[in-house]
Design a protein around this motif. Structure first.
Motif, short mmCIF file in Angstrom:
data_model
loop_
_atom_site.label_atom_id
_atom_site.label_comp_id
_atom_site.label_asym_id
_atom_site.label_seq_id
_atom_site.Cartn_x
_atom_site.Cartn_y
_atom_site.Cartn_z
N VAL A 152 0.84 -1.20 0.00
CA VAL A 152 0.00 0.00 0.00
C VAL A 152 0.87 1.26 0.00
CG1 VAL A 152 -1.73 1.33 1.26
CG2 VAL A 152 -1.95 -1.14 1.12
N LEU B 238 2.49 2.36 -3.27
CA LEU B 238 1.71 3.24 -4.15
C LEU B 238 1.86 4.69 -3.72
CD1 LEU B 238 -1.60 1.20 -4.66
CD2 LEU B 238 0.47 1.25 -6.07
N THR B 239 1.88 4.92 -2.41
CA THR B 239 2.06 6.28 -1.92
C THR B 239 3.45 6.80 -2.29
OG1 THR B 239 0.61 5.68 -0.08
CG2 THR B 239 1.75 7.77 0.10
N ILE C 215 5.18 5.96 -4.92
CA ILE C 215 5.14 6.28 -6.36
C ILE C 215 4.44 7.63 -6.58
CG2 ILE C 215 4.24 5.57 -8.61
CD1 ILE C 215 6.55 3.83 -7.68
N MET C 216 3.25 7.78 -5.95
CA MET C 216 2.50 9.03 -6.10
C MET C 216 3.32 10.22 -5.60
SD MET C 216 -1.43 8.37 -4.90
CE MET C 216 -2.36 9.77 -5.49
N ALA C 217 3.98 10.03 -4.47
CA ALA C 217 4.74 11.13 -3.86
C ALA C 217 5.91 11.54 -4.75
CB ALA C 217 5.22 10.73 -2.46
N GLU D 217 6.08 11.12 -8.06
CA GLU D 217 5.48 11.79 -9.23
C GLU D 217 5.15 13.23 -8.89
OE1 GLU D 217 3.10 8.59 -11.90
OE2 GLU D 217 2.09 9.17 -10.05
N THR E 1 5.59 11.38 -14.65
CA THR E 1 4.60 10.31 -14.65
C THR E 1 5.35 8.99 -14.71
OG1 THR E 1 3.08 11.74 -15.83
CG2 THR E 1 2.60 9.38 -15.85
N ILE E 2 5.04 8.13 -13.78
CA ILE E 2 5.63 6.80 -13.77
C ILE E 2 4.53 5.84 -14.22
CG2 ILE E 2 6.67 5.00 -12.31
CD1 ILE E 2 7.62 7.28 -10.44
N SER E 3 4.79 5.06 -15.26
CA SER E 3 3.72 4.20 -15.77
C SER E 3 3.40 3.11 -14.75
CB SER E 3 4.16 3.55 -17.09
OG SER E 3 5.12 2.55 -16.82
N ALA E 4 2.23 2.51 -14.90
CA ALA E 4 1.81 1.46 -13.97
C ALA E 4 2.80 0.30 -14.00
CB ALA E 4 0.40 0.99 -14.32
N LEU F 35 5.26 -1.05 -10.85
CA LEU F 35 5.32 -2.41 -10.30
C LEU F 35 6.74 -2.96 -10.32
CD1 LEU F 35 2.10 -3.98 -11.87
CD2 LEU F 35 2.46 -3.25 -9.51
N ILE G 123 2.24 15.20 -1.44
CA ILE G 123 1.83 13.99 -0.72
C ILE G 123 2.81 13.68 0.40
CG2 ILE G 123 1.48 11.49 -0.96
CD1 ILE G 123 0.59 12.06 -3.84
N ALA G 124 4.11 13.79 0.08
CA ALA G 124 5.12 13.51 1.10
C ALA G 124 4.95 14.45 2.29
CB ALA G 124 6.52 13.64 0.51
N ALA H 291 -3.67 6.70 2.01
CA ALA H 291 -3.00 7.99 1.89
C ALA H 291 -3.95 9.13 2.26
CB ALA H 291 -2.46 8.19 0.48
N ASN I 231 -7.24 9.19 -10.00
CA ASN I 231 -5.91 8.77 -10.42
C ASN I 231 -6.06 7.34 -10.96
OD1 ASN I 231 -3.31 7.63 -10.49
ND2 ASN I 231 -2.57 9.09 -8.97
N LYS J 36 -4.14 5.26 -12.47
CA LYS J 36 -3.09 4.27 -12.18
C LYS J 36 -3.29 3.68 -10.78
CE LYS J 36 0.87 6.03 -11.89
NZ LYS J 36 1.72 6.88 -12.70
N MET J 37 -3.52 4.57 -9.80
CA MET J 37 -3.68 4.08 -8.43
C MET J 37 -4.98 3.29 -8.27
SD MET J 37 -0.97 4.75 -6.96
CE MET J 37 0.43 5.48 -7.81
N LEU K 24 -3.99 -0.11 -9.78
CA LEU K 24 -2.96 -0.82 -9.02
C LEU K 24 -3.40 -1.14 -7.60
CD1 LEU K 24 0.38 0.95 -10.04
CD2 LEU K 24 -0.51 -1.23 -10.86
#
Lengths: 86, 600
Positions: A44, A47-48, A50-52, A54, A60-63, A67, B18-19, B50, B209, B211-212, B215
């Motif tokens: 979990v 994912l945070t 990756i989002m952080a 970005e 943008t990081i692809s899906a 992974l 986010i961070a 999050a 989002n 992607k999220m 995923l």
């Protein structure tokens, strides 16, 4: 001495983001830091992370790539490939 | 709020990443002992890990430390239907977040395969399942329940033809939201959070989002999480916080452009064209708050005669002298004026919101009077209206007839004050007021106002029990309880519901749980009328004595003598700050006051 033109602490931004998201001291973050070495880095929070990243670096990081990323070094390598000094 | 918390929030606002939020959520744990704890349940059909960090940070802005219980992933209905004593049931506030694709995929993915009756059936199924689950939850929990409604489709099924189609997907979701709101509003203590509006504000193509979502079933983008956390914090504040009542405004470069003392009445910027139009629009925003029931006051360093002249003669001054409950225009410090305004309006400093373009005055106000909410005003006046509206500082979860009339009521107050000055004695004044009182059992119409009074009344309030909507609803439906709304009118106007009492009868005893009066009508003998009414009610039910408690707080001294003045005797102390009082009904007489006519 840093000049005004040199971005403040820029090489440490990635470490700082990872540290903030995972709740560990920035000095504990190295390129080898990975889900295997930090207890709070689970699926979990991955994912945070990756989002952080970005969000912080405006990339943008692809899906698929999200992974595949398995360490801070992977993230840094990707950012460098995008001409971002992390 | 302590300085470190303020700095932490400022840092997050400067770089709202986010961070930063996840980190700040960890940091704020340190300040928990200084914040008001609130137990929150968050039941979602999707991943909110999050988003919880955002929520924890934004709650701090209102002085709350939230303990968030998260339901397991996509188990909203199981959680709502599970047994009492469950974590969600013992929360004070429960948020319910569901996406339409989770609860009704047919309406999202395969809408065009549905015929009219299928759509109707699906909409009705979602509404009734949700309402049934919430009713079941309500039966064993006193939590305030905040239900998110559903977002309109980002890419509607019929594309650009959507607004013309008679049975569009957009229309179906709107209908679903409307029905849900209507059915939920019938359940006490249940509110709707406009998630669809949130998506529109963030942008229909930005809130999700993808992607999220794919995923990790975490659909909210960073900007949606931030906006949602702010909205949820505003709900927390409206439910568990202290509502703000009065907007205190500066004048120069706030209500108009320029320094009045330097440029004169004709020189200030206020009008139909730029830059005056910007200030006019800000005045419009202020006026709208006034119409919602927010009191207005002025706190300005100016010559009073100059300001009077603006009120009297400037054609574009939308705000009139009579819109303000208090005008402090002088050369005293603004903090002194602020204290005077609170006193004159009869409300606490923690009810005030301060709007001033001058950063030095704001900094001083924050330091000297931290209870006052001092808004951070942008240097460009174009941002004023947005700052004021965006602060949502006065938002609450009801809009009553009393709110609508509040401005007029304060004007009538001036007429009453004039009568009081010209009366030879208090008795003459009370007689000349020609008061009429009506006391009724609380019904659906009076309920929101009585709830409002229970949460807002600080001064004439003997126990200051802040019953939640659900608690109050249970009390109203308890056949052993009398819950009364007190309406008062006089020759100058109708005060509306100004008081409330809750009395619980059990055998020999009628116990006063709540007894409160709006500060507007203190000193009118209304409390005597209320007690006389309660005596009759208790006797009719066969009670032999009335018992009441006075629980002393920082603000409720005006009610301290209530029981003693009316012949009650003190029987016991309760804790450090409470006293029990008792009135024996066999020999007690409380006469209905001479100055108030009783209406049936």
């Amino acid at each position: 001495m840093k000049t005004a033109l040199e971005p403040y602490n820029r090489p440490d931004r990635l470490r700082k983001v990872i540290a903030e998201v995972l709740g560990i001291p920035p000095e504990d973050v190295t390129d080898d830091t990975s889900p295997g070495s930090v207890a709070t880095w689970d699926s979990v929070s991955h994912l945070t992370v990756i989002m952080a990243v970005e969000n912080e670096f405006h990339v943008t990081i692809s899906a698929d790539m999200a992974l595949q990323m398995r360490s801070v070094g992977d993230l840094r390598e990707y950012l460098n490939s995008q001409q971002i000094q992390a | 709020m302590i300085r470190q918390i303020h700095e932490l929030l400022n840092a997050v606002d400067e770089h709202p990443t986010i961070a930063a939020y996840v980190n700040a959520a960890r940091e704020v744990q340190k300040w928990r002992p200084m914040l008001r704890r609130v137990r929150v349940g968050w039941l979602a059909s999707y991943t909110i890990d999050a988003a919880v960090s955002y929520n924890e940070v934004e709650a701090v802005r209102h002085g709350f430390a939230v303990d968030i219980y998260r339901g397991a992933f996509n188990t909203v209905h199981q959680e709502l239907l599970s047994g009492a004593g469950h974590a969600a049931a013992s929360a004070e506030v429960v948020f319910i977040s569901q996406l339409l694709e989770d609860v009704c995929p047919a309406l999202t993915a395969s809408y065009l395969q549905l015929d009219t009756s299928d759509v109707e059936a699906q909409v009705e199924r979602v509404v009734s399942e949700t309402v049934t689950a919430i009713q079941a939850f309500r039966a064993r929990s006193e939590a305030a329940i905040v239900v998110h409604n559903f977002a309109l489709p980002t890419y509607p099924a019929l594309g650009i033809f959507e607004p013309m189609a008679s049975e569009s997907q957009t229309r179906a979701v709107r209908d679903l939201n409307a029905r849900l709101a209507q059915r939920l509003s019938a359940i006490a203590g249940v509110y709707v959070l406009d998630f669809d509006r949130l998506c529109a504000v963030v942008g229909y193509s930005n809130w999700r989002n993808d992607k999220m979502w794919h995923l990790g079933r975490a659909p909210l983008s960073a900007s949606a999480m931030r906006e949602l956390a702010r909205l949820q914090a505003d709900f927390l504040n409206a439910i568990a916080g202290t509502p703000r009542k009065c907007l205190v405004l500066d004048l120069d470069n706030t209500l108009w452009g320029g320094i009045l003392g330097e440029v004169g009445v004709s020189g200030i910027n206020l009008g139909q064209t730029y830059p005056g139009s910007v200030y006019r629009e800000f005045q419009q925003a202020v006026l709208q708050l006034h119409q919602r029931g927010v009191l207005l006051a002025i706190n300005s360093k100016n010559n009073p005669s100059d300001v009077e002249q603006v009120f009297e003669s400037h054609p574009d001054m939308l705000l009139k002298r009579e819109h303000f409950v208090c005008v402090r225009v002088n050369w005293q410090s603004k903090t002194e004026n602020m204290v005077a305004i609170a006193r004159e309006a009869g409300i606490g400093l923690d009810s005030l919101v301060y709007f001033d373009d001058n950063p030095a005055e704001r900094a001083l106000m924050r330091t000297v009077l931290p209870e006052v909410l001092t808004l951070e005003v942008p240097s460009d006046p174009l941002g004023y209206a947005k700052t004021l509206n965006g602060s949502r500082a006065f938002d609450k979860l009801s809009f009553t007839p009393e709110d609508r009339r509040r401005g007029a009521m304060y004007q009538e107050r001036a007429q009453r004050a004039e009568l009081e000055r010209s009366s030879a004695s208090v008795g003459d004044f009370l007689e000349a007021l020609q008061m009429k009182m009506k006391i009724t059992a609380v019904d659906n119409y009076a309920f929101p106002r009585v709830l409002d009074l229970i949460h807002k009344t600080n001064q004439f309030n003997v126990t200051v029990r802040r019953h939640s909507a659900a608690e109050l609803n249970a009390i109203v439906n308890d056949p052993n309880c009398g819950v009364f709304a007190i309406r008062l009118a006089d020759r100058f106007g109708d005060h509306g519901v100004v008081g409330a009492a809750i009395v619980r009868h059990s055998g020999e005893v009628a116990q006063i749980d709540t007894f409160l009066l709006s500060c507007r009508v203190i000193g009118r003998t209304a409390e005597t009328a209320m007690l006389a009414f309660i005596v009759d009610w208790a006797k009719a039910r066969g009670a032999s004595r009335i018992e009441g408690e006075f629980v002393s707080t920082a603000k409720n001294a005006p009610a301290a003598d209530l029981y003693e003045h009316h012949g009650f005797s003190a029987t016991a102390a309760v804790g450090n700050s409470g006293t029990c009082w008792s009135l024996n009904l066999s020999d007690a007489v409380i006469e209905w006051p001479y100055y108030i006519r009783k209406e049936q």
